[in-house]
Enzyme design. Sequence first.
Site, PDB file in Angstrom:
ATOM      1  N   ARG A   1       0.826  -1.211   0.000  1.00 31.86           N
ATOM      2  CA  ARG A   1       0.000   0.000   0.000  1.00 31.86           C
ATOM      3  C   ARG A   1       0.861   1.263   0.000  1.00 31.86           C
ATOM      4  O   ARG A   1       0.535   2.250  -0.662  1.00 31.86           O
ATOM      5  CB  ARG A   1      -0.934  -0.029   1.219  1.00 31.86           C
ATOM      6  CG  ARG A   1      -1.949   1.061   1.223  1.00 31.86           C
ATOM      7  CD  ARG A   1      -3.165   0.724   2.083  1.00 31.86           C
ATOM      8  NE  ARG A   1      -4.150   1.776   1.915  1.00 31.86           N
ATOM      9  CZ  ARG A   1      -4.399   2.697   2.838  1.00 31.86           C
ATOM     10  NH1 ARG A   1      -3.778   2.674   3.995  1.00 31.86           N
ATOM     11  NH2 ARG A   1      -5.293   3.634   2.596  1.00 31.86           N
TER      12      ARG A   1
ATOM     13  N   TRP B   1     -10.524  -8.603   2.425  1.00 35.41           N
ATOM     14  CA  TRP B   1     -11.279  -8.942   1.214  1.00 35.41           C
ATOM     15  C   TRP B   1     -11.306 -10.459   0.975  1.00 35.41           C
ATOM     16  O   TRP B   1     -12.184 -10.961   0.302  1.00 35.41           O
ATOM     17  CB  TRP B   1     -10.656  -8.266  -0.005  1.00 35.41           C
ATOM     18  CG  TRP B   1     -10.793  -6.789  -0.080  1.00 35.41           C
ATOM     19  CD1 TRP B   1     -11.775  -6.104  -0.734  1.00 35.41           C
ATOM     20  CD2 TRP B   1      -9.924  -5.785   0.472  1.00 35.41           C
ATOM     21  NE1 TRP B   1     -11.571  -4.749  -0.618  1.00 35.41           N
ATOM     22  CE2 TRP B   1     -10.451  -4.525   0.106  1.00 35.41           C
ATOM     23  CE3 TRP B   1      -8.744  -5.815   1.246  1.00 35.41           C
ATOM     24  CZ2 TRP B   1      -9.850  -3.316   0.487  1.00 35.41           C
ATOM     25  CZ3 TRP B   1      -8.155  -4.620   1.615  1.00 35.41           C
ATOM     26  CH2 TRP B   1      -8.697  -3.394   1.245  1.00 35.41           C
TER      27      TRP B   1
ATOM     28  N   HIS C   1      -6.197  -6.105  -3.807  1.00 38.03           N
ATOM     29  CA  HIS C   1      -7.061  -6.232  -2.628  1.00 38.03           C
ATOM     30  C   HIS C   1      -7.281  -7.681  -2.199  1.00 38.03           C
ATOM     31  O   HIS C   1      -7.989  -7.915  -1.220  1.00 38.03           O
ATOM     32  CB  HIS C   1      -8.388  -5.490  -2.835  1.00 38.03           C
ATOM     33  CG  HIS C   1      -8.264  -4.005  -2.662  1.00 38.03           C
ATOM     34  ND1 HIS C   1      -9.273  -3.118  -2.926  1.00 38.03           N
ATOM     35  CD2 HIS C   1      -7.225  -3.255  -2.215  1.00 38.03           C
ATOM     36  CE1 HIS C   1      -8.859  -1.886  -2.662  1.00 38.03           C
ATOM     37  NE2 HIS C   1      -7.613  -1.943  -2.249  1.00 38.03           N
TER      38      HIS C   1
ATOM     39  N   HIS D   1       0.571   4.075  -2.858  1.00 39.47           N
ATOM     40  CA  HIS D   1       0.211   5.465  -2.570  1.00 39.47           C
ATOM     41  C   HIS D   1       1.332   6.444  -2.912  1.00 39.47           C
ATOM     42  O   HIS D   1       1.076   7.614  -3.194  1.00 39.47           O
ATOM     43  CB  HIS D   1      -0.235   5.623  -1.119  1.00 39.47           C
ATOM     44  CG  HIS D   1      -1.651   5.206  -0.894  1.00 39.47           C
ATOM     45  ND1 HIS D   1      -2.436   5.665   0.128  1.00 39.47           N
ATOM     46  CD2 HIS D   1      -2.445   4.355  -1.598  1.00 39.47           C
ATOM     47  CE1 HIS D   1      -3.640   5.123   0.063  1.00 39.47           C
ATOM     48  NE2 HIS D   1      -3.668   4.314  -0.982  1.00 39.47           N
TER      49      HIS D   1
HETATM   50 ZN1  ZEM Z   1      -6.309  -0.213  -1.739  1.00 44.51          ZN
HETATM   51  N1  ZEM Z   1      -7.280   0.290  -0.033  1.00 44.51           N
HETATM   52  N2  ZEM Z   1      -7.540   0.966  -2.831  1.00 44.51           N
HETATM   53  N3  ZEM Z   1      -5.230  -0.633  -3.413  1.00 44.51           N
HETATM   54  N4  ZEM Z   1      -5.035  -1.339  -0.653  1.00 44.51           N
HETATM   55  C1  ZEM Z   1      -7.047  -0.214   1.217  1.00 44.51           C
HETATM   56  C2  ZEM Z   1      -6.100  -1.166   1.563  1.00 44.51           C
HETATM   57  C3  ZEM Z   1      -5.183  -1.697   0.678  1.00 44.51           C
HETATM   58  C4  ZEM Z   1      -8.621   1.697  -2.353  1.00 44.51           C
HETATM   59  C5  ZEM Z   1      -8.885   1.963  -0.998  1.00 44.51           C
HETATM   60  O1  ZEM Z   1      -9.688   3.057  -0.686  1.00 44.51           O
HETATM   61  C6  ZEM Z   1      -8.327   1.190   0.060  1.00 44.51           C
HETATM   62  C7  ZEM Z   1      -5.491  -0.199  -4.692  1.00 44.51           C
HETATM   63  C8  ZEM Z   1      -6.640   0.471  -5.081  1.00 44.51           C
HETATM   64  C9  ZEM Z   1      -7.580   1.002  -4.197  1.00 44.51           C
HETATM   65  C10 ZEM Z   1      -3.968  -2.055  -1.136  1.00 44.51           C
HETATM   66  C11 ZEM Z   1      -3.428  -1.974  -2.414  1.00 44.51           C
HETATM   67  C12 ZEM Z   1      -4.027  -1.304  -3.467  1.00 44.51           C
HETATM   68  C13 ZEM Z   1      -7.951   0.373   2.146  1.00 44.51           C
HETATM   69  C14 ZEM Z   1      -7.959   0.092   3.639  1.00 44.51           C
HETATM   70  C15 ZEM Z   1      -8.759   1.229   1.439  1.00 44.51           C
HETATM   71  C16 ZEM Z   1      -9.898   2.049   2.028  1.00 44.51           C
HETATM   72  C17 ZEM Z   1      -6.955   0.980   4.358  1.00 44.51           C
HETATM   73  C18 ZEM Z   1      -6.915   0.719   5.834  1.00 44.51           C
HETATM   74  O2  ZEM Z   1      -7.932   0.946   6.500  1.00 44.51           O
HETATM   75  O3  ZEM Z   1      -5.870   0.255   6.333  1.00 44.51           O
HETATM   76  C19 ZEM Z   1      -9.370   2.207  -3.473  1.00 44.51           C
HETATM   77  C20 ZEM Z   1     -10.620   3.064  -3.419  1.00 44.51           C
HETATM   78  C21 ZEM Z   1      -8.752   1.774  -4.607  1.00 44.51           C
HETATM   79  C22 ZEM Z   1      -9.227   2.000  -5.988  1.00 44.51           C
HETATM   80  C23 ZEM Z   1      -9.346   1.030  -6.866  1.00 44.51           C
HETATM   81  C24 ZEM Z   1      -4.412  -0.547  -5.569  1.00 44.51           C
HETATM   82  C25 ZEM Z   1      -4.321  -0.182  -7.042  1.00 44.51           C
HETATM   83  C26 ZEM Z   1      -3.482  -1.231  -4.802  1.00 44.51           C
HETATM   84  C27 ZEM Z   1      -2.156  -1.810  -5.163  1.00 44.51           C
HETATM   85  C28 ZEM Z   1      -1.770  -2.094  -6.407  1.00 44.51           C
HETATM   86  C29 ZEM Z   1      -3.455  -2.927  -0.099  1.00 44.51           C
HETATM   87  C30 ZEM Z   1      -2.324  -3.946  -0.240  1.00 44.51           C
HETATM   88  C31 ZEM Z   1      -4.226  -2.693   1.046  1.00 44.51           C
HETATM   89  C32 ZEM Z   1      -4.114  -3.376   2.414  1.00 44.51           C
HETATM   90  C33 ZEM Z   1      -3.282  -2.555   3.354  1.00 44.51           C
HETATM   91  C34 ZEM Z   1      -3.157  -3.159   4.726  1.00 44.51           C
HETATM   92  O4  ZEM Z   1      -2.675  -2.446   5.606  1.00 44.51           O
HETATM   93  O5  ZEM Z   1      -3.516  -4.324   4.932  1.00 44.51           O
END
Ligand code: ZEM
Length: 287
Positions: free
Chosen positions: A47, A190, A174, A51
């Site tokens: 993540r 997820w 995800h 970001h």
């Molecule tokens: Zn995420 N992501 N993401 N994401 N994401 C979360 C967690 C993780 C969106 C999003 O709002 C959120 C992509 C795309 C998008 C990861 C990777 C990738 C979380 C939870 C949210 C709300 C955060 C928390 O509470 O800790 C949205 C709206 C997306 C649009 C499509 C893409 C692209 C990613 C990588 C290629 C990962 C690995 C996590 C888990 C993080 C963790 O701490 O476990």
Amino acid sequence: LISAAGIPAKEFVPTQEDYVKIYNEVAKRLVEFDEYDDGSYGPVLVRLAWHASGTYDVETKTGGSNGATMRFQPESDHGANAGLKAARDFLEPVKEKFPWVSYSDLWILSGVCALQQMGGPVIPWRPGRSDRDISACTPDGRLPDATKEHKHLRAIFGRMGFNDQEIVALSGAHALGRCHTDRSGFDGPWTFSPTMLTNDYYKLLVGEKWNWKKWNGPAQYEDKTKALMMLPTDMALVKDREFKKWVDKYAKDQDAFFKDFSDVVVKLFELGVPFKQEEKWVFKVVE
Ligand code: ZEM
């Protein structure tokens, strides 16, 4: 660089082997610190790399992983980046051990390491990112908002330069990690294997029945076991017909997902980086 004797010291020019040492160090720390979350810092490292990269704007050529500006306020305090301090802090001892690496290369190489170590496809990588100062911080609002729909996804990812297929392939990340109520406000993982990259995210999207979760938190979906979740933006991938074609494909074909995921992650991680080196390296998974 001037040595103690006043003689200009030779600049350290890292080789592929030096970056292998960093990859291996991160891999070792992933095993060592297994009490975090679901047993791994891997998801939060992915993540962080996402970001750092996903702020890119093709038109103004600003943002992207070159710079590591999330070290500074206000970017570190952007709502989307809540909780990523855990990932940055996890990498600080690595930066201390290998002070010659830029934070920006370190964050992205660590994302590559985490993905590969969690069973993902090979993600070729090359160095070339340099750290920039606070003036390169991007404005808030460049990362996707999970409460929104297909139009928002196309606008946000289109600004980075991605098409429908790439949006769906990237979203397969995800399969990893979870939402935290004290970070995004959403809750839960997820998939049932949040520290292994698989195509389960797509299988669950098409195979499960998803209902609105009844709670006081932000609107999200839950499966019938109530153990798993989907964000409104995740559900947009099955509600929109063009997105859904790709979800169906990746649900049926894990190899196709891995191939497309690797390609699109390489693209994401390289957005806006002024590389001098053409060659990309492949790092060996540490068993
Ligand atoms: Zn995420 N992501 N993401 N994401 N994401 C979360 C967690 C993780 C969106 C999003 O709002 C959120 C992509 C795309 C998008 C990861 C990777 C990738 C979380 C939870 C949210 C709300 C955060 C928390 O509470 O800790 C949205 C709206 C997306 C649009 C499509 C893409 C692209 C990613 C990588 C290629 C990962 C690995 C996590 C888990 C993080 C963790 O701490 O476990």
